[in-house]
Structures are given as C-alpha cells and as structure tokens.
Design a protein around this motif. Structure first.
Motif, short mmCIF file in Angstrom:
data_model
loop_
_atom_site.label_atom_id
_atom_site.label_comp_id
_atom_site.label_asym_id
_atom_site.label_seq_id
_atom_site.Cartn_x
_atom_site.Cartn_y
_atom_site.Cartn_z
N LEU A 201 0.84 -1.19 0.00
CA LEU A 201 0.00 0.00 0.00
C LEU A 201 0.88 1.24 0.00
O LEU A 201 2.05 1.19 0.41
CB LEU A 201 -0.91 0.01 1.23
CG LEU A 201 -1.97 -1.07 1.32
CD1 LEU A 201 -2.75 -0.93 2.62
CD2 LEU A 201 -2.92 -1.05 0.13
N ASP A 202 0.30 2.34 -0.44
CA ASP A 202 1.01 3.62 -0.38
C ASP A 202 1.33 3.92 1.09
O ASP A 202 0.43 4.08 1.91
CB ASP A 202 0.13 4.71 -0.97
CG ASP A 202 0.86 6.05 -1.07
OD1 ASP A 202 1.99 6.14 -0.54
OD2 ASP A 202 0.30 6.98 -1.65
N PRO A 203 2.63 4.03 1.45
CA PRO A 203 2.99 4.14 2.87
C PRO A 203 2.93 5.56 3.42
O PRO A 203 3.20 5.77 4.60
CB PRO A 203 4.43 3.63 2.89
CG PRO A 203 4.97 4.03 1.54
CD PRO A 203 3.81 3.94 0.58
N GLN A 204 2.57 6.54 2.61
CA GLN A 204 2.66 7.93 3.06
C GLN A 204 1.78 8.19 4.27
O GLN A 204 2.25 8.73 5.30
CB GLN A 204 2.29 8.89 1.93
CG GLN A 204 2.42 10.36 2.30
CD GLN A 204 2.14 11.27 1.12
OE1 GLN A 204 1.89 10.81 0.02
NE2 GLN A 204 2.20 12.57 1.37
N GLU B 156 -5.73 -4.33 -8.69
CA GLU B 156 -4.74 -3.78 -9.61
C GLU B 156 -4.02 -2.64 -8.92
O GLU B 156 -4.53 -2.04 -7.95
CB GLU B 156 -5.41 -3.29 -10.89
CG GLU B 156 -5.87 -4.39 -11.83
CD GLU B 156 -4.72 -5.13 -12.49
OE1 GLU B 156 -3.56 -4.69 -12.35
OE2 GLU B 156 -4.99 -6.18 -13.12
N THR B 157 -2.86 -2.31 -9.43
CA THR B 157 -2.10 -1.17 -8.89
C THR B 157 -2.90 0.11 -9.07
O THR B 157 -3.48 0.37 -10.13
CB THR B 157 -0.76 -1.06 -9.62
OG1 THR B 157 -0.03 -2.27 -9.47
CG2 THR B 157 0.06 0.09 -9.06
N GLY B 158 -2.96 0.92 -8.02
CA GLY B 158 -3.73 2.16 -8.04
C GLY B 158 -5.12 2.02 -7.46
O GLY B 158 -5.79 3.03 -7.22
N GLN B 159 -5.55 0.81 -7.20
CA GLN B 159 -6.89 0.59 -6.64
C GLN B 159 -6.88 0.84 -5.14
O GLN B 159 -5.94 0.48 -4.43
CB GLN B 159 -7.33 -0.84 -6.94
CG GLN B 159 -8.72 -1.18 -6.45
CD GLN B 159 -9.13 -2.60 -6.87
OE1 GLN B 159 -8.51 -3.21 -7.74
NE2 GLN B 159 -10.17 -3.12 -6.23
N VAL B 160 -7.94 1.48 -4.65
CA VAL B 160 -8.09 1.72 -3.22
C VAL B 160 -8.88 0.56 -2.62
O VAL B 160 -9.96 0.21 -3.10
CB VAL B 160 -8.81 3.06 -2.95
CG1 VAL B 160 -9.04 3.25 -1.46
CG2 VAL B 160 -8.01 4.21 -3.53
#
Length: 366
Positions: free
Chosen positions: A89-92, A183-187
């Motif tokens: 996941l996006d770690p930000q 898919e990549t980019g999916q929330v």
C-alpha cells in the motif's frame, strides 16, 4: 479316338478336384475374432458429479488496513514462498500517522518527567509540613495520570508501527496464487480480498450436490474419483466437508472430496468426476448385445482362460438404453463376448480382441 480320351481324362480330373476340396475342408479352422468386455458397475447404481481439483487450504489474503495499492508484486498462477511480499500500500499516510504517534509519545514522556519532579517537590514540602496533604494528593494524581498517558501513547505508537508493517501483504505459507482481485492504483478497504492462495499440500475435488439428493450424503462417505488426465482410473476418496447451505444461484450444496492416498496425481485446476455408489451392493452390467436368450433363460458367452466359450446363465435386472444389470451369474473378473452371440457355440475357440481390434490378455485384469 479323341472322344474316348476325353471320356477318360475328364472324370479323372474331377476326381482330383474333389479330393483337393476334401483336403481343404479338413484343414483346422482359424479361431474367429470375438469382441470381449468385462462387466462394469451398473450405471444406474452409481451417480457421477463433475468437479475441479482444488487445494485443501485456500486462504483469502487481504490487507489489515485500508489504503491505495502502490505495488503488485506477483501474478495469478505464480508460485510463492512463505512470508514473500505480494503487494504494498502507499505508505505515506501510514508514515505520517507513525510520526504523529511518535510525537505524542515524546510529549507524554516529557509530561511524565514534569509531573514526577513536581510530585517529588511536594513530597519534600509535605515532610516539612509546608503544604497540605490535599496539595500533595493532587500532585500524586497528576503523576499517575502522566504514567497512564505515557502507556497510552506507547501503545498507540506500537499500533502505528504495526500498521506500517501491515502496508506490505505477505504470503502466510508456500503455495500458488489462484486468484488476483486488485490492480495497482486501486483503493482497498481493510479485509477486502486481494489474492486467493492455493496452499501447497493436500488436494481435493470440489463438486456441487443437487438439493433433491443432498440428504443421502454424509461426511466420511466413501466415493471414487476419476481425473480427466487419467481416464478409466479411479482413486479412492471420501467426502470431507458438506456445505450446510445451498448456493443461491445454482441451488447446489458444495462438497469437498478428499483423496484417501497422497499418491493421487491431482493438479490444481484439473477436471475430475466423482462417483458415488447407491446404498447396498452395486450390480455389474454388460452391453445389451452381449445377452442372448433361449427358452426364456438369458445367458452370455464367457471366455475361459483357454479362450474357449462357455455358456453362462445370468439373472438380469431392468434393461437400460445400452446395457443391462447382471444380478447373478458373473463376476467383475470375467470376460464375455460383447456381440454376435447367436452365431457362437459351446466350447468354440475364439481370439479375444478389444474395440480397437487388438488382442486381449484375459489374465491381465483378473
């Protein structure tokens, strides 16, 4: 003179021809080929259900926190090892939360140091009777509140650290990625299925049972399985699990069939057919063309080990479209002539062949 010679030669030639024909007739006859089969379990006594080979354990893998998928590290059908990263996941946001909890922890530690020093000061003043007990008790309560706040901040920091680890989805055990659903980019939400893992180890067959026959099945019931990759070969198995509720679309009950032996050559995704025998002894059956009757008595031609025919009287069940159950008179190891019984005779020697006109070894399956 010529007429006299012909009258002598012609009868002699005819006699020689008759003698030659007589010698040919007396020559031993070549055994005629006969199509032979072995009795099979009656189809009317065995139900079959199509199925698919699945893994014994198929966990649905999901992130424990919500977020945006930044990396997908594996593909469907790929083999993975235990603890291998599968997606991230996006770690930000997680990092920001971790920093916020780290700051709260530092504030709680500073606050605790302050109230602890204040409590010590009030204790010394109390010993000198320069402050009242109520003032000291207030300082003591502030210290205890500071201790509790520090514990809370430390726990929140630990949770934030765990969530940072939860941003990476890992395989719980070795296996095969059976299904990918992101898919990549999916929330994704916390707990939303990302991958389905077919774990290494035991293999089973998943089938659907019709609701009108569901009552006659039970966990542990013996069945047999035929794999499409190994036709005409059945493997012993049993019903391991029965679904308590029917599928809302197909109106069938899911059943898991486990192999009795680990030697079954079952691979993920293979097609299979599960055979379930009816209660009681399963009768044998032969093709309709193998049965002949004389004076009301049905019989078949059984081929002995010496390849000679034996008339075997049989008791038949209800006739089917292309076969008939044999209730008495035959065993599963017998070989019978599948067709042409009306031109055969007792003790006749034959050459057993299969449907591909290949010679049959009568002792091969006995």
């Amino acid at each position: 003179m010529l007429r006299h010679a012909l009258s002598i030669v012609l009868p002699a030639a005819a006699a020689l021809l008759l003698a030659a024909c007589g010698q040919e007739a007396s020559a031993p006859a070549t055994p005629r080929p006969a199509l032979v089969v072995q009795p099979q379990p009656a189809a009317a006594a065995v139900d079959s259900y199509p199925g698919e080979v699945r893994a014994r354990f198929e966990p649905e893998l999901a992130f424990r926190i919500a977020g945006k998928v930044s990396k997908r590290l594996v593909e469907e059908g790929q083999r993975v090892k235990a603890d291998q990263p599968l997606a991230e996941l996006d770690p930000q946001d997680v990092r920001l939360q971790l920093e916020a909890n780290r700051a709260q922890l530092a504030a709680a530690q500073a606050n605790l140091a302050l109230v602890q020093a204040e409590r010590e000061r009030y204790r010394k003043l109390l010993d000198r009777q320069m402050v009242s007990h109520s003032q000291y008790d207030n300082a003591e309560n502030l210290y205890r509140a500071g201790m509790a706040r520090l514990k809370q901040a430390k726990a929140e920091f630990d949770v934030a650290g765990n969530q940072a680890d939860y941003a990476v989805l890992r395989a719980p055990r070795a296996g095969l990625i059976a299904k990918r659903q992101v898919e990549t980019g999916q929330v994704v939400a916390a707990g939303q299925t990302v991958f389905t893992l077919a774990a290494d180890g035991e293999r089973e067959v998943l089938i659907g049972l019709p609701e009108q026959q569901f009552a006659r099945f039970a966990v542990g019931q013996a069945v047999s399985v035929e794999l499409w990759s190994h036709p005409n070969q059945r493997f012993a198995a049993h019903i391991r699990e029965l679904s308590p509720a029917a599928d809302p679309r197909s109106r069938t009950f899911a059943a898991r069939i486990a192999f009795d032996s680990t030697d079954a050559p079952a691979e993920l995704g293979q097609s299979a057919r599960v055979f379930v025998a009816h209660d009681g002894q399963v009768p044998l059956s032969v093709p309709l063309s193998a049965v002949t009757a004389e004076q009301g008595q049905a019989y078949v031609w059984r081929v002995g080990k010496d390849k000679r025919l034996q008339r075997a009287a049989v008791r038949l069940g209800a006739y089917g479209a292309d076969s008939v159950p044999v209730l008495e008179g035959l065993t599963a190891s017998d070989w019978v002539v599948a067709a042409g019984g009306h031109v055969l005779r007792e003790g006749q020697q034959v050459r057993p062949v299969d449907r591909s006109n290949r010679d049959v070894d009568l002792a091969a399956k006995e």
